[in-house]
Design a protein around this motif. Structure first.
Motif, short mmCIF file in Angstrom:
data_model
loop_
_atom_site.label_atom_id
_atom_site.label_comp_id
_atom_site.label_asym_id
_atom_site.label_seq_id
_atom_site.Cartn_x
_atom_site.Cartn_y
_atom_site.Cartn_z
N UNK A 1 48.51 48.47 48.48
CA UNK A 1 47.53 47.58 49.08
C UNK A 1 48.10 46.17 49.12
N UNK A 2 47.64 45.39 50.05
CA UNK A 2 48.13 44.03 50.19
C UNK A 2 47.11 43.25 51.02
N UNK A 3 47.16 41.94 50.95
CA UNK A 3 46.23 41.13 51.75
C UNK A 3 46.56 41.34 53.22
N UNK B 1 40.43 38.00 56.77
CA UNK B 1 41.38 38.48 55.78
C UNK B 1 40.67 39.43 54.82
N UNK B 2 41.36 40.49 54.46
CA UNK B 2 40.86 41.39 53.41
C UNK B 2 41.84 41.30 52.24
N UNK B 3 41.36 40.83 51.09
CA UNK B 3 42.23 40.66 49.92
C UNK B 3 41.76 41.59 48.80
N UNK B 4 42.62 42.51 48.35
CA UNK B 4 42.19 43.44 47.29
C UNK B 4 42.01 42.70 45.96
N UNK B 5 40.87 42.89 45.34
CA UNK B 5 40.63 42.25 44.04
C UNK B 5 40.89 43.25 42.91
N UNK B 6 42.00 43.92 42.98
CA UNK B 6 42.53 44.66 41.83
C UNK B 6 44.03 44.75 42.02
N UNK B 7 44.73 45.05 40.93
CA UNK B 7 46.19 45.07 41.02
C UNK B 7 46.67 46.33 41.72
#
Lengths: 554, 180
Positions: free
Chosen positions: A315-317, A326-332
């Motif tokens: 996953x990546x922004x 923009x879709x930014x994943x809020x987990x590692x």
């Protein structure tokens, strides 16, 4: 010397296409052993194409076992015996279950690596009529089916399916057979003590036993003297002698139709990795884009929880397909949620500019606060202060700017001719400890292994990022070397990123890798390295900079 | 791993093999396995056959190692043996199957399991002078660093980088000629 990058890549691709033949060295050595032993004309039986694929598999996994044996002639005989194998069956039981897709929400019921229960083991390896490697590995509630390079794991106890497509992601052939590898790799560790267990008769066969002791573990291996085939492997605790695993090997047993035709059931919870991992994330972002197309965000920003706590391996922004959000994943990743500090590092901080790494400081221990898995969505044209401020506010925090004096390293260059990037020495030599290569070890100075040559700007910005602690204390580099900066990518001018890398960046490459200069202990190492390899020294200066202080909302 | 490579030079390993240490030969086999297979594949155009040829080449080299006077030339010598073994295979195949049709030849080419560009590049790699071919093989087929190659071949790193650089230039020139 200037290397042409496209040739470099083509040669690497050729090397990859040539692939490995892990069985070849084994077969050659077995043939030599055999020749020395009996001195007849060497037969080419081992190399017969029929069954050769299975021979490679078998030799790959079993060499680890044989390597420990004291007698090389025994090793040779076993390789020869197994090279003719068409199928390999491993059966028995174990107290431990491995999963290729660890469960994120770990619970006692599912996370016990080793438990009191004996989980049945039923593993088959064979080659199908089309020449594809096949595998069926059932250990307790987990079954893995391999079909060429396609991999499918079904965890019956958690109703989870993991599908991986494309090339196997293991480091070597053995890792493709993870269950069997897990049993056997224990035998290759250095420091093993080996004891002869003598002989015993079993089912009309005379078996030779060898015991390997390492730390608190013991492994017994029994080999059929007549056929030279491995028969049984038993793992146990050293002191208690309590058995942890017991498996038997059977060669050339016909693969039952139920195994050959087995397809794992389909569960609702499907995880994708390999080539499927990227597609999974792209699909997720596309769906979010579709939802936003129907009902745009009034505030232009929101944190959307994931459906059913879904996670992604890759996953990546990413921008939605229309480019408006923009879709930014809020987990590692699938294993690890994100902390507030991680949010700043991954999303808020940048390599340059007013919010660069090293300009962020947390008050107290709030950086370690874990945030729920979700996606941050914001309009593509929203100023960073708004979406960062919004996100922090959702978790009870805010950031304020504070101007202060900071030490910076001003980079200066003595004008010497730069070495070709291939000849730049790493700051820390190749790591070998106790005669063992330490692959993947991260220590100050060791390369980050990004797999391509780097520019001076790459080096400096990585230094700033790695040194950019969340206390805003370490220095950062300001480039005043006068060396021409590498151009930045512009799709209208440079075509694809690959073209840009090959055709434009070449003259700007200065090193083959980025050293891991992180933490105060690496500062002196960095100074020495830049001075000796590039003639670049750093003058410390105090400069007024703006620091962004993250603190609880008052 | 089982075959741990301590990066002794070829010459050192050859000397050890001559003294009866067959483990040292296992290191040499592992070191040149990909190059030997690549050389064989270039000639026989079939990956299974190339494996057979590679195995025969390693065995033939082992049997004849006592005749190798300059141990530091092991890699060139091994590749020469490989080409001979592959040529012998081709001759024996032609004797057995004189009536190979064009279609069959095409099928054999298709079985090489390398992509078209990779086959083309392999042709050019095989055309390189031996010393350049060997450093290219160690660098790209075996993934060795320049320092490793220097250790293996007992050459200065500068020499290795120059040889790699020359090989790159040659390959680039040949490939560009093909594309014109």
């Amino acid at each position: 010397m200037t290397f042409d990058e496209s040739i470099d890549e083509q040669l690497e691709r050729l090397g990859r296409e040539l692939g490995d033949s892990p069985g070849l060295p084994r077969r050659v050595m077995a043939a030599i052993e055999n020749e020395q032993r009996s001195r007849p004309t060497l037969t080419m039986a081992i190399a017969r194409r029929r069954g050769a694929a299975v021979a490679v598999i078998v030799a790959s996994v079993c060499v680890l076992l044989w390597w420990q044996l004291p007698s090389k002639s025994l090793y040779g005989r076993m390789v020869e015996a197994l090279a003719e194998a068409k199928t390999l069956h491993v059966s028995g039981w174990t107290r431990s279950i491995d999963r290729t897709w660890p469960i994120e929400e770990r619970s006692p019921a599912t996370n016990q690596v080793e438990d009191d229960e004996r989980h049945p083991v039923d593993i088959w390896y064979w080659t199908d009529p089309q020449g594809r490697r096949r595998g069926y590995e059932r250990v307790g509630p987990v079954v893995v089916v391999r079909h060429g390079n396609d991999f499918r794991e079904f965890q019956a106890d958690t109703a989870l399916t993991h599908i991986r497509r494309g090339k196997p992601d293991g480091r070597n052939r053995l890792s493709e057979f993870n269950r069997l590898a897990a049993y056997l790799t224990a035998l290759e560790r250095p420091g093993l003590t080996q004891v002869e267990l003598g002989f015993r008769l079993e089912g009309g066969r005379r078996l030779r036993g060898l015991r390997h002791v390492e730390g608190d573990r013991m492994v017994d291996v029994w080999i059929d003297e007549g056929s030279n085939l491995p028969v049984r492997l038993v793992r146990m605790g050293k002191d208690s002698a309590e058995r942890k695993m017991e498996v038997s090997f059977t060669v050339n047993a016909p693969v039952p139709q139920r195994i050959a035709n087995y397809h794992p059931p389909t569960s609702d919870d499907v995880r994708l990795s390999g080539e499927g991992g990227n597609a999974s994330w792209r699909r997720h972002v596309r769906r979010i884009g579709e939802r936003l197309g129907n009902s745009p965000l009034n505030a232009g920003v929101a944190i959307l929880p994931r459906d059913s706590g879904r996670t992604f391996s890759n996953q990546w922004s990413m921008l939605t397909p229309k480019g408006d959000y923009w879709v930014r994943p809020l987990d590692r990743d699938q294993y690890e949620p994100l902390t507030l500090g991680g949010f700043i590092r991954l999303h808020a901080a940048t390599r340059d500019g007013e919010r660069r790494h090293g300009t962020w400081r947390f008050v107290g221990k709030s950086r370690d606060l874990q945030i729920p898995r979700a996606d941050l969505i914001h309009r593509a044209n929203m100023p960073w202060r708004e979406w960062v401020g919004y996100s922090l506010k959702q978790f009870g925090f805010e950031f304020v700017d504070q101007v202060e004096s900071r030490t910076v390293w001003v980079a200066q260059y003595d004008g010497r001719e730069l070495k070709p990037w291939q000849e730049v020495n790493p700051p820390v030599p190749y790591i070998v400890e106790g005669g063992v290569e330490k692959i993947g070890v991260v220590k100050p100075g060791v390369g980050m292994g990004i797999g391509r040559p780097v520019t001076l700007q790459d080096l400096f910005s990585s230094f700033n990022r790695l040194m950019g602690d969340l206390d805003a204390e370490n220095p950062w580099i300001i480039d005043e070397t006068g060396l021409p900066p590498a151009p930045t990518y512009d799709s209208s001018l440079h075509g694809t990123l690959e073209d840009f890398h090959h055709q434009v960046l070449g003259p700007y490459f200065v090193a083959s890798d980025i050293p891991w200069f992180a933490g105060k202990e690496a500062l002196e190492l960095a100074r020495k390295w830049y001075a000796s390899e590039f003639g670049i020294t750093f003058k410390e200066e105090l400069r007024q900079v703006t620091v962004h202080v993250v603190r609880p909302i008052r | 791993m089982a075959f741990s490579d301590q990066l002794q030079s070829d010459a050192e390993l050859v000397d050890q093999v001559k003294l009866g240490d067959s483990d040292a030969y296992a290191l040499l086999v592992r070191r040149y396995e990909r190059q030997v297979r690549a050389s064989a594949l270039h000639i026989v155009h079939d990956s299974h056959t190339a494996e057979d040829v590679a195995q025969e080449a390693f065995l033939a080299a082992y049997r004849s190692l006592h005749t190798l006077r300059r141990a530091e030339h092991f890699s060139s010598w091994l590749l020469t043996i490989t080409r001979r073994q592959a040529g012998r295979f081709i001759r024996s195949t032609v004797r057995k199957e004189r009536s190979l049709t064009e279609d069959e030849v095409e099928q054999a080419d298709a079985a090489a399991e390398l992509s078209g560009p990779a086959c083309e590049l392999l042709d050019f790699v095989e055309r390189l002078p031996n010393h350049e071919r060997i450093v290219v093989g160690l660098r790209y087929f075996d993934g060795r660093s320049v320092q490793d190659i220097a250790d293996i071949l007992d050459r200065p790193t500068g020499t290795v980088t120059k040889q790699l650089s020359r090989a790159h230039r040659r390959l680039k020139q040949w490939l560009s000629q093909v594309k014109q």
